[in-house]
Design a protein around this motif. Structure first.
Motif, PDB file in Angstrom:
ATOM      1  N   ALA A   1       0.846  -1.156  -0.110  1.00 29.54           N
ATOM      2  CA  ALA A   1       0.009   0.159   0.041  1.00 29.54           C
ATOM      3  C   ALA A   1       0.909   1.371  -0.040  1.00 29.54           C
ATOM      4  O   ALA A   1       0.656   2.386  -0.610  1.00 29.54           O
ATOM      5  N   ARG A   2       1.950   1.284   0.825  1.00 29.16           N
ATOM      6  CA  ARG A   2       3.000   2.492   0.965  1.00 29.16           C
ATOM      7  C   ARG A   2       3.500   2.816  -0.381  1.00 29.16           C
ATOM      8  O   ARG A   2       3.823   3.783  -0.886  1.00 29.16           O
ATOM      9  N   HIS A   3       4.008   1.597  -1.218  1.00 25.99           N
ATOM     10  CA  HIS A   3       4.703   1.891  -2.500  1.00 25.99           C
ATOM     11  C   HIS A   3       3.955   1.774  -3.568  1.00 25.99           C
ATOM     12  O   HIS A   3       4.498   1.705  -4.770  1.00 25.99           O
ATOM     13  N   GLY A   4       2.748   1.279  -3.568  1.00 24.23           N
ATOM     14  CA  GLY A   4       2.028   0.818  -4.939  1.00 24.23           C
ATOM     15  C   GLY A   4       2.755  -0.318  -5.709  1.00 24.23           C
ATOM     16  O   GLY A   4       2.620  -0.299  -6.705  1.00 24.23           O
ATOM     17  N   VAL A   5       2.920  -1.085  -4.761  1.00 25.61           N
ATOM     18  CA  VAL A   5       3.695  -2.387  -5.359  1.00 25.61           C
ATOM     19  C   VAL A   5       2.626  -3.403  -5.679  1.00 25.61           C
ATOM     20  O   VAL A   5       1.887  -3.526  -4.913  1.00 25.61           O
ATOM     21  N   THR A   6       2.927  -4.158  -6.592  1.00 25.39           N
ATOM     22  CA  THR A   6       1.956  -5.326  -7.087  1.00 25.39           C
ATOM     23  C   THR A   6       2.812  -6.672  -6.502  1.00 25.39           C
ATOM     24  O   THR A   6       3.876  -6.567  -6.291  1.00 25.39           O
ATOM     25  N   VAL A   7       1.845  -7.588  -5.976  1.00 28.18           N
ATOM     26  CA  VAL A   7       2.431  -8.741  -5.496  1.00 28.18           C
ATOM     27  C   VAL A   7       1.926  -9.945  -6.054  1.00 28.18           C
ATOM     28  O   VAL A   7       0.561 -10.025  -6.259  1.00 28.18           O
ATOM     29  N   THR A   8       2.637 -11.113  -6.295  1.00 30.73           N
ATOM     30  CA  THR A   8       2.011 -12.378  -6.782  1.00 30.73           C
ATOM     31  C   THR A   8       2.383 -13.202  -5.687  1.00 30.73           C
ATOM     32  O   THR A   8       3.622 -13.483  -5.170  1.00 30.73           O
ATOM     33  N   TYR A   9       1.370 -13.948  -4.905  1.00 30.83           N
ATOM     34  CA  TYR A   9       1.447 -14.947  -4.085  1.00 30.83           C
ATOM     35  C   TYR A   9       1.890 -16.155  -4.552  1.00 30.83           C
ATOM     36  O   TYR A   9       0.927 -16.689  -5.407  1.00 30.83           O
ATOM     37  N   LYS A  10       2.746 -16.879  -3.869  1.00 31.62           N
ATOM     38  CA  LYS A  10       3.261 -18.055  -4.467  1.00 31.62           C
ATOM     39  C   LYS A  10       3.416 -19.203  -3.425  1.00 31.62           C
ATOM     40  O   LYS A  10       4.688 -19.575  -3.068  1.00 31.62           O
ATOM     41  N   PRO A  11       2.322 -19.937  -2.934  1.00 36.88           N
ATOM     42  CA  PRO A  11       2.501 -20.605  -2.077  1.00 36.88           C
ATOM     43  C   PRO A  11       3.238 -21.814  -2.579  1.00 36.88           C
ATOM     44  O   PRO A  11       3.045 -22.100  -3.864  1.00 36.88           O
ATOM     45  N   LEU A  12       3.942 -22.559  -1.710  1.00 40.30           N
ATOM     46  CA  LEU A  12       4.817 -23.738  -2.454  1.00 40.30           C
ATOM     47  C   LEU A  12       4.850 -24.916  -1.364  1.00 40.30           C
ATOM     48  O   LEU A  12       4.657 -24.661  -0.188  1.00 40.30           O
ATOM     49  N   ASP A  13       5.584 -26.034  -1.707  1.00 38.98           N
ATOM     50  CA  ASP A  13       5.666 -27.025  -1.020  1.00 38.98           C
ATOM     51  C   ASP A  13       6.980 -26.809  -0.273  1.00 38.98           C
ATOM     52  O   ASP A  13       8.153 -27.024  -0.863  1.00 38.98           O
ATOM     53  N   ILE A  14       6.916 -26.223   1.136  1.00 41.02           N
ATOM     54  CA  ILE A  14       8.086 -26.141   1.796  1.00 41.02           C
ATOM     55  C   ILE A  14       9.182 -27.346   1.941  1.00 41.02           C
ATOM     56  O   ILE A  14      10.304 -27.173   1.986  1.00 41.02           O
ATOM     57  N   ILE A  15       8.483 -28.555   2.170  1.00 38.51           N
ATOM     58  CA  ILE A  15       9.515 -29.726   2.582  1.00 38.51           C
ATOM     59  C   ILE A  15      10.214 -29.912   1.136  1.00 38.51           C
ATOM     60  O   ILE A  15      11.531 -30.107   1.048  1.00 38.51           O
ATOM     61  N   GLY A  16       9.447 -29.913  -0.100  1.00 35.96           N
ATOM     62  CA  GLY A  16      10.097 -30.138  -1.524  1.00 35.96           C
ATOM     63  C   GLY A  16      11.189 -28.994  -1.372  1.00 35.96           C
ATOM     64  O   GLY A  16      12.388 -29.075  -2.140  1.00 35.96           O
ATOM     65  N   LEU A  17      11.001 -27.874  -1.149  1.00 33.75           N
ATOM     66  CA  LEU A  17      11.905 -26.867  -1.242  1.00 33.75           C
ATOM     67  C   LEU A  17      13.323 -27.034  -0.401  1.00 33.75           C
ATOM     68  O   LEU A  17      14.412 -26.602  -0.961  1.00 33.75           O
TER      69      LEU A  17
END
Length: 199
Positions: free
Chosen positions: A27-43
């Motif tokens: 909100a402060r910087h007008g930034v766009t975000v893509t939320y990327k949930p992932l498999d943490i154990i795989g990571l």
């Protein structure tokens, strides 16, 4: 306009402890975000990490102390040993992916609602009823828990591959469009300064 890819796991306590920090920065910087949930154990398997239960006892003990400290500092309730951890993160991740595609609600709230369900409300975020309730609370169609399964599964797997390619190795992890990488909720102030052109 700057963009951030946000890689995280829906069972990550430190993603929960980030609170609304990322959304405040957006909100402060007008930034766009893509939320990327992932498999943490795989990571972890792909990048040399170790799941919490397999870490040395001293590391496990420190992690529990740190979770309690950060939660208290950030004013967030937490159970450092929740009843449903670890659990299958895929259903909640699929729901986030489907909601991001569908629109119509508050995605940041959905992510936090799911994380809070795991870490503060003793709910199993692998259960369909829990996921539907989280979708509804964030203003999304609860039916997305069912209709987004195929797309969710494909994107979930792709998020892991993209994370490895981007140099991601933990959760939460923020990558800017100029390839600056920030690991951990405690690095959000640095992300904020970077987006402001001060760091």
């Amino acid at each position: 306009m700057a963009h951030v890819d946000y890689y995280f796991s829906t069972i990550s306590p430190f993603a929960y402890l980030s609170g609304t920090g990322l959304e405040d920065i957006m909100a402060r910087h007008g930034v766009t975000v893509t939320y990327k949930p992932l498999d943490i154990i795989g990571l972890f398997e792909r990048t040399g990490g170790t799941p919490p239960a397999q870490r040395h006892p001293s590391r496990q003990e420190y992690r529990l102390q740190e979770l309690a400290r950060v939660a208290k500092h950030n004013g967030l309730p937490i159970n450092v040993k929740p009843a449903h951890f670890p659990t299958n993160a895929a259903p909640s991740s699929y729901a986030i992916i489907a909601a991001q595609s569908a629109g119509g609600g508050d995605l940041g709230k959905l992510v936090q609602t799911i994380l809070r369900a795991c870490w503060a409300e003793e709910k199993n975020i692998a259960e369909d009823d829990v996921v539907r309730a989280c979708l509804s609370d964030a203003g999304f169609d609860p039916g997305l828990a069912d209709s987004g399964m195929l797309q969710g599964a494909e994107t979930y797997a792709r998020n892991l591959e993209q994370a490895v390619e981007a140099g991601v190795f933990g959760s939460p992890f923020y990558v800017t469009d100029d390839d600056q990488r920030f690991w951990g909720q405690d690095r959000l102030p640095y992300l904020d300064l970077h987006l402001a052109g001060k760091l």
